[in-house]
Design a protein around this motif. Structure first.
Motif, PDB file in Angstrom:
ATOM      1  N   ALA A 166       0.797  -1.284   0.032  1.00 28.10           N
ATOM      2  CA  ALA A 166      -0.097  -0.093  -0.118  1.00 28.10           C
ATOM      3  C   ALA A 166       0.865   1.272  -0.059  1.00 28.10           C
ATOM      4  N   GLY A 167       2.297   1.072  -0.046  1.00 31.68           N
ATOM      5  CA  GLY A 167       3.121   2.340  -0.307  1.00 31.68           C
ATOM      6  C   GLY A 167       3.697   2.765   0.992  1.00 31.68           C
ATOM      7  N   PHE A 168       3.700   1.987   2.160  1.00 29.83           N
ATOM      8  CA  PHE A 168       4.355   2.428   3.092  1.00 29.83           C
ATOM      9  C   PHE A 168       5.715   1.628   3.802  1.00 29.83           C
ATOM     10  N   THR A 169       6.585   2.456   4.412  1.00 29.11           N
ATOM     11  CA  THR A 169       8.019   1.625   4.792  1.00 29.11           C
ATOM     12  C   THR A 169       7.730   1.097   6.151  1.00 29.11           C
ATOM     13  N   SER A 170       6.756   1.397   6.862  1.00 33.67           N
ATOM     14  CA  SER A 170       6.481   0.773   8.185  1.00 33.67           C
ATOM     15  C   SER A 170       4.843   0.203   8.556  1.00 33.67           C
ATOM     16  N   LEU A 171       4.609  -0.531   9.326  1.00 40.28           N
ATOM     17  CA  LEU A 171       3.417  -0.741   9.784  1.00 40.28           C
ATOM     18  C   LEU A 171       2.718   0.512  10.566  1.00 40.28           C
ATOM     19  N   GLN A 172       3.471   1.015  11.158  1.00 43.11           N
ATOM     20  CA  GLN A 172       3.125   2.083  12.351  1.00 43.11           C
ATOM     21  C   GLN A 172       2.622   3.331  11.191  1.00 43.11           C
ATOM     22  N   SER A 173       3.479   3.491  10.330  1.00 40.05           N
ATOM     23  CA  SER A 173       3.156   4.654   9.140  1.00 40.05           C
ATOM     24  C   SER A 173       1.983   4.631   8.519  1.00 40.05           C
ATOM     25  N   PHE A 174       1.641   3.204   8.295  1.00 40.09           N
ATOM     26  CA  PHE A 174       0.318   2.752   7.662  1.00 40.09           C
ATOM     27  C   PHE A 174      -0.823   3.237   8.625  1.00 40.09           C
ATOM     28  N   VAL A 175      -0.545   2.692   9.732  1.00 44.79           N
ATOM     29  CA  VAL A 175      -1.790   2.858  10.766  1.00 44.79           C
ATOM     30  C   VAL A 175      -1.987   4.453  11.010  1.00 44.79           C
ATOM     31  N   THR A 176      -0.967   5.184  11.104  1.00 40.81           N
ATOM     32  CA  THR A 176      -1.041   6.659  11.240  1.00 40.81           C
ATOM     33  C   THR A 176      -1.927   7.221  10.146  1.00 40.81           C
ATOM     34  N   ALA A 177      -1.433   6.856   8.827  1.00 37.50           N
ATOM     35  CA  ALA A 177      -2.089   7.497   7.721  1.00 37.50           C
ATOM     36  C   ALA A 177      -3.784   7.077   7.765  1.00 37.50           C
ATOM     37  N   MET A 178      -4.137   5.956   8.479  1.00 40.17           N
ATOM     38  CA  MET A 178      -5.334   5.194   8.144  1.00 40.17           C
ATOM     39  C   MET A 178      -6.155   6.353   9.246  1.00 40.17           C
ATOM     40  N   TYR A 179      -5.449   6.911  10.102  1.00 41.06           N
ATOM     41  CA  TYR A 179      -6.125   7.845  11.296  1.00 41.06           C
ATOM     42  C   TYR A 179      -6.364   9.033  10.893  1.00 41.06           C
ATOM     43  N   GLN A 180      -5.574   9.616   9.818  1.00 41.38           N
ATOM     44  CA  GLN A 180      -5.646  10.944   9.179  1.00 41.38           C
ATOM     45  C   GLN A 180      -6.946  11.432   8.638  1.00 41.38           C
ATOM     46  N   SER A 181      -7.218  10.561   7.390  1.00 43.53           N
ATOM     47  CA  SER A 181      -8.383  11.303   6.519  1.00 43.53           C
ATOM     48  C   SER A 181      -8.568  10.034   5.756  1.00 43.53           C
ATOM     49  N   GLU A 182      -9.782  10.163   4.955  1.00 40.14           N
ATOM     50  CA  GLU A 182     -10.288   9.303   3.863  1.00 40.14           C
ATOM     51  C   GLU A 182      -9.427   9.377   2.595  1.00 40.14           C
ATOM     52  N   GLY A 183      -8.931  10.769   2.455  1.00 36.02           N
ATOM     53  CA  GLY A 183      -7.899  10.758   1.463  1.00 36.02           C
ATOM     54  C   GLY A 183      -6.608  10.089   1.507  1.00 36.02           C
ATOM     55  N   ARG A 184      -6.196   9.834   2.670  1.00 34.20           N
ATOM     56  CA  ARG A 184      -5.075   8.839   2.845  1.00 34.20           C
ATOM     57  C   ARG A 184      -5.293   7.369   2.794  1.00 34.20           C
ATOM     58  N   GLN A 185      -6.340   6.916   3.083  1.00 34.39           N
ATOM     59  CA  GLN A 185      -6.974   5.945   2.950  1.00 34.39           C
ATOM     60  C   GLN A 185      -7.175   5.298   1.453  1.00 34.39           C
ATOM     61  N   LEU A 186      -7.602   6.526   0.733  1.00 36.59           N
ATOM     62  CA  LEU A 186      -7.652   6.346  -0.900  1.00 36.59           C
ATOM     63  C   LEU A 186      -6.325   6.095  -1.391  1.00 36.59           C
ATOM     64  N   GLU A 187      -5.414   6.774  -1.019  1.00 32.68           N
ATOM     65  CA  GLU A 187      -4.228   6.861  -1.592  1.00 32.68           C
ATOM     66  C   GLU A 187      -3.661   5.545  -1.281  1.00 32.68           C
ATOM     67  N   ALA A 188      -3.575   4.767  -0.221  1.00 28.41           N
ATOM     68  CA  ALA A 188      -3.280   3.593   0.247  1.00 28.41           C
ATOM     69  C   ALA A 188      -3.855   2.683  -0.957  1.00 28.41           C
ATOM     70  N   PHE A 189      -5.209   2.625  -1.154  1.00 29.34           N
ATOM     71  CA  PHE A 189      -5.769   1.930  -1.831  1.00 29.34           C
ATOM     72  C   PHE A 189      -5.357   1.847  -3.437  1.00 29.34           C
ATOM     73  N   VAL A 190      -5.261   3.132  -3.943  1.00 31.85           N
ATOM     74  CA  VAL A 190      -4.492   3.187  -5.196  1.00 31.85           C
ATOM     75  C   VAL A 190      -3.107   2.654  -5.246  1.00 31.85           C
ATOM     76  N   ALA A 191      -2.355   2.749  -4.405  1.00 29.47           N
ATOM     77  CA  ALA A 191      -0.807   2.244  -4.161  1.00 29.47           C
ATOM     78  C   ALA A 191      -1.102   0.784  -4.149  1.00 29.47           C
ATOM     79  N   PHE A 192      -1.743   0.158  -3.534  1.00 27.79           N
ATOM     80  CA  PHE A 192      -2.124  -1.236  -3.267  1.00 27.79           C
ATOM     81  C   PHE A 192      -2.652  -1.765  -4.607  1.00 27.79           C
TER      82      PHE A 192
END
Length: 236
Positions: A166-192
């Motif tokens: 999904a485009g992250f270098t660590s599990l924690q950075s992924f979880v942090t992004a999931m907390y920030q906005s639906e935009g970050r969640q969409l970015e992760a989806f596109v990357a995945f």
């Protein structure tokens, strides 16, 4: 030691104390805390708390669709099936689903007997909504990394163990992004989707092929392909 030197040392120590006590402005909580007791006072506090998180805009969908080469309706259909109530709960925490069979797998089955609600060779035990964070918290008390890997996160329900794809270098950075906005969640989806080569399935609306890769080989049990087809038909 002369008084001026003592005063200088005190000033440095005071500065360091303030520096380490300061909370970063963009810090977010880690999703491993159990929810507050379910009583009227706490429920009222949750309602009154400012938990608004930035939601997706139409332009966000347009940009994502252009990147993946599919229609906006296709991406909205995935949203509707994966997280029909949105990427966040009223508490401000991301929508999650804790998968106990994944936690069991990642911890060598060692908690299956002592904690069967959150560790089992078989999927299940879902409680939904805020209660999923309580399940996650219980698992995290046993193995935090495995617990966060074993939940699906946000508006697109990406599994934690897919954080690199999904485009992250660590599990924690992924979880942090999931907390920030639906935009970050969409970015992760596109990357995945790009990483896994699934864009062609979305572009051609090959729902069964997409569901098989995105939801697993048992996708038909929950009718993911037919749900996606129906959601798209309603949106197109």
């Amino acid at each position: 030691m002369n008084p001026s030197m003592i005063d200088a040392i005190k000033s440095v120590l005071a500065f360091l104390a303030k520096l380490f006590a300061r909370q970063p402005a963009d810090s977010v909580p880690v999703a491993v805390e159990a929810p507050p007791p379910q009583n009227q006072k706490n429920n009222q506090a949750v309602r009154e708390r400012d938990t608004t998180k930035p939601a997706l805009t139409e332009q966000d969908f347009v940009d994502a669709a252009a990147t993946l080469g599919c229609s906006v309706a296709v991406i909205k259909a995935v949203c509707q099936v994966e997280a029909p109530k949105g990427g966040f709960l009223p508490s401000g925490e991301p929508t999650i689903l804790f998968e106990r069979h994944q936690f069991s797998k990642r911890t060598g089955r060692q908690f299956d007997i002592s904690h069967p609600r959150i560790s089992s060779s078989k999927p299940g035990g879902y409680l939904g909504g805020q209660a999923e964070h309580a399940r996650l918290a219980e698992a995290a008390s046993l193995d935090r990394h495995a617990a966060m890997e074993s939940a699906s996160w946000g508006k697109f329900q990406i599994m934690g163990f897919n954080y690199v794809a999904a485009g992250f270098t660590s599990l924690q950075s992924f979880v942090t992004a999931m907390y920030q906005s639906e935009g970050r969640q969409l970015e992760a989806f596109v990357a995945f989707i790009q990483h896994e080569g699934m864009a062609v399935f979305l572009r051609d609306r090959r729902w069964a092929d997409f569901a098989r890769r995105y939801n697993g080989v048992n996708f038909a049990i929950n009718n993911y392909d037919t749900k996606l087809a129906a959601a798209y038909k309603a949106l197109a």
